[in-house]
Design an enzyme around this catalytic site. Sequence first.
Site, mmCIF file in Angstrom:
data_model
loop_
_atom_site.group_PDB
_atom_site.id
_atom_site.type_symbol
_atom_site.label_atom_id
_atom_site.label_comp_id
_atom_site.label_asym_id
_atom_site.label_seq_id
_atom_site.Cartn_x
_atom_site.Cartn_y
_atom_site.Cartn_z
ATOM 1 N N LYS A 54 69.637 26.910 25.028
ATOM 2 C CA LYS A 54 69.761 26.832 26.494
ATOM 3 C C LYS A 54 68.850 25.728 27.039
ATOM 4 O O LYS A 54 69.270 24.917 27.882
ATOM 5 C CB LYS A 54 69.405 28.185 27.132
ATOM 6 C CG LYS A 54 70.492 29.238 26.936
ATOM 7 C CD LYS A 54 70.035 30.631 27.323
ATOM 8 C CE LYS A 54 71.096 31.658 26.907
ATOM 9 N NZ LYS A 54 70.647 33.042 27.025
ATOM 10 N N GLN A 98 65.559 36.518 28.332
ATOM 11 C CA GLN A 98 66.421 36.700 27.171
ATOM 12 C C GLN A 98 66.413 38.165 26.716
ATOM 13 O O GLN A 98 65.364 38.779 26.568
ATOM 14 C CB GLN A 98 65.939 35.777 26.028
ATOM 15 C CG GLN A 98 66.824 35.802 24.808
ATOM 16 C CD GLN A 98 68.226 35.238 25.068
ATOM 17 O OE1 GLN A 98 68.394 34.230 25.754
ATOM 18 N NE2 GLN A 98 69.246 35.898 24.529
ATOM 19 N N ASP A 121 72.270 34.445 35.612
ATOM 20 C CA ASP A 121 73.020 35.270 34.654
ATOM 21 C C ASP A 121 74.009 36.186 35.390
ATOM 22 O O ASP A 121 74.877 36.782 34.774
ATOM 23 C CB ASP A 121 72.058 36.163 33.847
ATOM 24 C CG ASP A 121 71.720 35.580 32.480
ATOM 25 O OD1 ASP A 121 72.508 34.765 31.977
ATOM 26 O OD2 ASP A 121 70.672 35.962 31.928
#
Length: 299
Positions: A54, A98, A121
């Site tokens: 990422k 994460q 997200d």
Amino acid sequence: MSVRIIDGKAISGQVNDETAEMTADLAKRHGVRPGIAVILVGSDPASQVYVGSKGKKARELGFRSEMIVLPEATAQEALLAEIARLNADPGIHGILVQSPTPRQIDERAVILAIDPAKDVDCFHPFNVGKLLIGDTDGFLPCTPWGVMVLLERSGIRPAGKHAVILGRSNIVGKPLLALLMQKTAGADATVTVCHSRTPDIAMFTRQADIVVAAIGKARFLTAEMIKPGAVVIDVGINRVADPSTKSGSRLVGDVAYDEVAAKAGAITPVPGGVGPMTIAMLMRNTLRACQKSIGVVPA
Ligand SMILES: NC(=O)c1ccc[n+]([C@@H]2O[C@H](COP(=O)([O-])OP(=O)(O)OC[C@H]3O[C@@H](n4cnc5c(N)ncnc54)[C@H](OP(=O)(O)O)[C@@H]3O)[C@@H](O)[C@H]2O)c1
């Protein structure tokens, strides 16, 4: 009839090129660039790889990328303090933590702590609610949005079709249901969601024009479970033993690829299907967050 391979690598490449172009334009016109912060708690090897890719993609697209690695034993309060610092940083437009996090971390509290305007997200209930009511002002969840973009850019129109989703997780199945059923261009499907308590899943998948498999069970969807010509989207990522490879294992999806490809009209491979779309849509969300923060209406 020959099957069409939906190339997620190529389509994500197009999306990323557009993101890079819009990022450069934003810098030129407004002097700002998107900033993303990725927090990793602990040292799970798979998470390290995901977080690393990422950060790499963000830098390639011209973003500012901040990687925060916290020790495994990090207390909940310390993680929430880090999120509060990033919420207040005007140079950071997207924040993600994460998953999975260590046991002492309450992931629900973490999601609630992220400013919804930086929730790239799309896990915060505020953004999930907007998604459900079809308010396009919020973010879209990365993997399900990636599936929608794969369909759209492959010329596959879900309108009036029966889509069957396998899996009802908050990350994939449920938000994809919301996206596919919306009363809007590119959606308008009739959607069935199957899960571990659904008896006779094949009875549903055999009726489907579009099947999306997202259950995390290697090669679960077999040829006899689909109708000829169906569109098959494989979200699953499963590591299986393969002595013929150097590492002794390889990645496969939730679809028995070879036999299903012989019967389907279109199919996504694993790897190279949905996977690269997820990061591409995460970056697009971060760009959107940056644009919105300065009052530019996102494309
Ligand atoms: N490509 C990507 O970027 C990406 C992103 C996210 C996830 N994934 C992959 O997609 C897969 C699913 O991920 P997830 O996070 O959604 O998983 P998850 O949270 O574990 O959810 C799995 C879902 O599948 C259902 N399920 C499990 N076994 C089943 C069975 N035998 N028959 C029918 N339904 C079954 C579960 O049902 P219940 O609800 O009844 O338990 C649950 O709804 C995984 O392989 C994951 O690695 C890929």
